[in-house]
Scaffold this motif. Sequence first.
Motif, PDB file in Angstrom:
ATOM      1  N   SER A  63       0.836  -1.215   0.000  1.00 30.57           N
ATOM      2  CA  SER A  63       0.000   0.000   0.000  1.00 30.57           C
ATOM      3  C   SER A  63       0.860   1.251   0.000  1.00 30.57           C
ATOM      4  N   ILE A  64       0.539   2.190  -0.863  1.00 28.28           N
ATOM      5  CA  ILE A  64       1.245   3.472  -0.861  1.00 28.28           C
ATOM      6  C   ILE A  64       0.427   4.512  -0.091  1.00 28.28           C
ATOM      7  N   ILE A  65      -0.890   4.347  -0.111  1.00 34.66           N
ATOM      8  CA  ILE A  65      -1.765   5.220   0.704  1.00 34.66           C
ATOM      9  C   ILE A  65      -2.666   4.321   1.545  1.00 34.66           C
ATOM     10  N   GLU A  66      -2.644   4.571   2.864  1.00 32.81           N
ATOM     11  CA  GLU A  66      -3.529   3.821   3.771  1.00 32.81           C
ATOM     12  C   GLU A  66      -4.370   4.814   4.552  1.00 32.81           C
ATOM     13  N   ILE A  67      -5.642   4.775   4.340  1.00 31.66           N
ATOM     14  CA  ILE A  67      -6.558   5.676   5.064  1.00 31.66           C
ATOM     15  C   ILE A  67      -7.367   4.821   6.025  1.00 31.66           C
ATOM     16  N   ASN A  68      -7.258   5.132   7.318  1.00 33.51           N
ATOM     17  CA  ASN A  68      -7.928   4.313   8.331  1.00 33.51           C
ATOM     18  C   ASN A  68      -8.888   5.131   9.177  1.00 33.51           C
ATOM     19  N   ASN A  69     -10.146   4.741   9.110  1.00 37.60           N
ATOM     20  CA  ASN A  69     -11.205   5.304   9.953  1.00 37.60           C
ATOM     21  C   ASN A  69     -11.172   6.839   9.957  1.00 37.60           C
ATOM     22  N   LEU A  70     -11.062   7.396   8.797  1.00 37.29           N
ATOM     23  CA  LEU A  70     -10.922   8.847   8.660  1.00 37.29           C
ATOM     24  C   LEU A  70     -12.278   9.546   8.827  1.00 37.29           C
ATOM     25  N   LYS A  71     -12.279  10.497   9.761  1.00 38.32           N
ATOM     26  CA  LYS A  71     -13.514  11.252  10.012  1.00 38.32           C
ATOM     27  C   LYS A  71     -13.225  12.743   9.890  1.00 38.32           C
ATOM     28  N   LYS A  72     -14.180  13.450   9.352  1.00 38.59           N
ATOM     29  CA  LYS A  72     -14.068  14.904   9.293  1.00 38.59           C
ATOM     30  C   LYS A  72     -15.426  15.526   9.579  1.00 38.59           C
ATOM     31  N   ILE A  73     -15.435  16.346  10.623  1.00 38.72           N
ATOM     32  CA  ILE A  73     -16.639  17.126  10.929  1.00 38.72           C
ATOM     33  C   ILE A  73     -16.235  18.598  10.809  1.00 38.72           C
ATOM     34  N   LEU A  76     -16.898  13.265   6.388  1.00 40.55           N
ATOM     35  CA  LEU A  76     -16.389  11.894   6.295  1.00 40.55           C
ATOM     36  C   LEU A  76     -16.750  11.143   7.569  1.00 40.55           C
ATOM     37  N   ASN A  77     -17.312   9.944   7.397  1.00 41.84           N
ATOM     38  CA  ASN A  77     -17.788   9.191   8.555  1.00 41.84           C
ATOM     39  C   ASN A  77     -17.008   7.906   8.774  1.00 41.84           C
ATOM     40  N   GLY A  78     -15.686   8.036   8.824  1.00 39.22           N
ATOM     41  CA  GLY A  78     -14.868   6.848   9.114  1.00 39.22           C
ATOM     42  C   GLY A  78     -14.573   6.023   7.879  1.00 39.22           C
ATOM     43  N   ILE A  79     -13.903   6.629   6.914  1.00 40.86           N
ATOM     44  CA  ILE A  79     -13.631   5.874   5.682  1.00 40.86           C
ATOM     45  C   ILE A  79     -12.288   5.137   5.773  1.00 40.86           C
ATOM     46  N   ASN A  80     -12.231   4.016   5.095  1.00 44.04           N
ATOM     47  CA  ASN A  80     -10.998   3.209   5.010  1.00 44.04           C
ATOM     48  C   ASN A  80     -10.698   2.950   3.544  1.00 44.04           C
ATOM     49  N   ILE A  81      -9.495   3.328   3.122  1.00 50.28           N
ATOM     50  CA  ILE A  81      -9.091   3.062   1.730  1.00 50.28           C
ATOM     51  C   ILE A  81      -7.624   2.639   1.732  1.00 50.28           C
ATOM     52  N   LEU A 124      -5.484  14.490   2.848  1.00 50.49           N
ATOM     53  CA  LEU A 124      -4.286  13.784   2.383  1.00 50.49           C
ATOM     54  C   LEU A 124      -3.158  14.752   2.024  1.00 50.49           C
ATOM     55  N   THR A 125      -3.533  15.904   1.482  1.00 52.97           N
ATOM     56  CA  THR A 125      -2.507  16.847   1.014  1.00 52.97           C
ATOM     57  C   THR A 125      -2.176  17.940   2.032  1.00 52.97           C
ATOM     58  N   LYS A 177      -6.416   8.077  10.711  1.00 53.77           N
ATOM     59  CA  LYS A 177      -4.989   8.110  10.348  1.00 53.77           C
ATOM     60  C   LYS A 177      -4.816   7.949   8.849  1.00 53.77           C
ATOM     61  N   ILE A 178      -3.828   8.655   8.324  1.00 54.74           N
ATOM     62  CA  ILE A 178      -3.454   8.425   6.916  1.00 54.74           C
ATOM     63  C   ILE A 178      -1.945   8.229   6.855  1.00 54.74           C
ATOM     64  N   LYS A 179      -1.553   7.178   6.170  1.00 52.78           N
ATOM     65  CA  LYS A 179      -0.127   6.955   5.950  1.00 52.78           C
ATOM     66  C   LYS A 179       0.167   6.970   4.459  1.00 52.78           C
ATOM     67  N   VAL A 180       1.285   7.587   4.126  1.00 54.72           N
ATOM     68  CA  VAL A 180       1.751   7.601   2.740  1.00 54.72           C
ATOM     69  C   VAL A 180       3.125   6.946   2.734  1.00 54.72           C
ATOM     70  N   ASN A 181       3.240   5.849   2.001  1.00 57.87           N
ATOM     71  CA  ASN A 181       4.476   5.065   2.003  1.00 57.87           C
ATOM     72  C   ASN A 181       4.906   4.713   3.430  1.00 57.87           C
ATOM     73  N   GLY A 182       3.948   4.449   4.284  1.00 57.19           N
ATOM     74  CA  GLY A 182       4.223   4.059   5.669  1.00 57.19           C
ATOM     75  C   GLY A 182       4.478   5.223   6.611  1.00 57.19           C
TER      76      GLY A 182
END
Lengths: 307, 253
Positions: free
Chosen positions: A3-13, A21-26, A51-52, A61-66
């Motif tokens: 994985s180069i991008i890992e998006i875990n349980n991302l929320k934005k209010i 965003l209600n907890g997305i995982n990609i 992400l940017t 959490k978001i990880k890019v290349n770990g």
Amino acid sequence: MNSIIEINNLKKIYSNGNHALNGININIEKGKFFGLLGPNGAGKTTTIGILTGLVNLTSGKIKVNGLDIIKDYKKTRKMIGLSPQEINLDVFFTIRELLIFQGGYYGLSIKESKKRVDKILFDLGLEEKAYSKARELSGGMKRRVQIAKALIHDPEIIILDEPTAGVDIELRHLLWDSLREMNEKHDKTLLLTTHYIEEAENLCDEVAIIDDGKIIAQGSPKDLIANDGESLINITVDNWDSSLLPNFTSNFQDNIVTIKSKNSDKDTPYIINKITDANISINKLDIRKANLEDVFIKLTGKKLTDD
Amino acid sequence: MINKSFYTLVYREVWRFLVLYKQTIMPGIITAALYMVIFGEALGSRIKLENNIDYIIFIIPGLTMMSVIGQSFANSSSSIMQAKYLKFIDDYLIAPVSGFELSMSFIIGAILRGVINGILIILTCALFTSFTIEHYFLSLFFLIVVSCAFGAIGVIVGIVSKTWDSVGVWGTFVFMPLSMLGGVFWSIDMLPESWAYIALMNPLYWMINGLRYSMLGISEISITFSIIISLLFAIIFTILASIMFSKGYKIKS
């Protein structure tokens, strides 16, 4: 999985209380052409904003290349090139100057940046506009400069937010070719947000469908369509026997029988054989293949696009 | 801290105001020259100061400081407003630079514009009258520190302002009156006691006094305190501007 991008349980209010965003995982694998497909307001731009670094996340959490995008933001941002949806060009400088500055923001020396700029201007057909200012460019040219800005520091990941919104069909196809080349020849990972079905189907290896801040389906366009899409086989006949195709849902009206099929390529020859064996003559055959729009309608009960 | 990203941000900021020199450099010099002619030459001969200094020379540090304050504030506030208005502020926010580096790039641009304006005004004034600068390094110190303070204030105002009007309000209703009441055209000895007390509450008075001491060698108040006040302003507002950029206050969703 690499994985180069890992998006875990991302929320934005947002401060106005909007749950974008209600907890997305990609998870996006290295080298993939990944599409984030959804209607306006679904959460696509918020996701890439986080992400940017344009949007502060609420949790997740978001990880890019770990690497964590907050703790290691200097490293992760260098790996990403963003072409935002809205044209945002600095009007004080020529296209060449603003691209040289853009390269500099990502750590290129002025000399390195100039070299890269000349190549990118040539690749994107902008060399004649190098010394023009943004306000002198057409909409399509501005869009190309936006993409050039994303590419200037040769990032591993290129994020394109609605890159073909508002551009004519000719330029859209030109941009598609450029994006495919970046992905296939230059091994870039591309993350594309779009609400154009055709774009996602044509370009993406994998698509996540987002609606109301939730990922409702993810997979290759082919698999998503195979799982949740239904093609319509329309056959014009003189008469119809409703017991002829018991394994299919069909409807007969105005001499046209409409048959729903999960796999039209496989089912069509079978259906034609059954009809001709029953001595029913076929006057016309029309197949409307299932697409991601059908998948979206099936999953959400609403249309993806208004246009 | 000095890296290529930061260097480019500073380079862009400086290049921007140099390209627009007709709007960023020339007006300050012309305004100062006009003040010199009107207040210095026409009215100045009728004004006698206690320390026997010519009035036209007395107002040079004040005119310089007034321009430095206005130009440094305008540089950072307008640069951020333009970036916000045309949305290319996103290019800065997604770049691999810290909030401190971002705010410092705007502040350094403002310092350079302020200092260049200040030096050119002093040179212009030298055409009208003859004077010698007493303390060159201290003069440069005040030009830099005050430009830094008002460049940082410009960053803060640029970040929080939603319209150009709200930026203009600061110049017209805050800095111009404070400059005028900060001893540009008068000595504290000329004021009634109650007004003299109020003048001491005005931080710009201390900054102008500091530059006047460094240029002419005359001071109505403590020069040490002028240095401290100017430094404090520069440090506090620079920290505040950096925090705002780091947190994305009003510029990130």
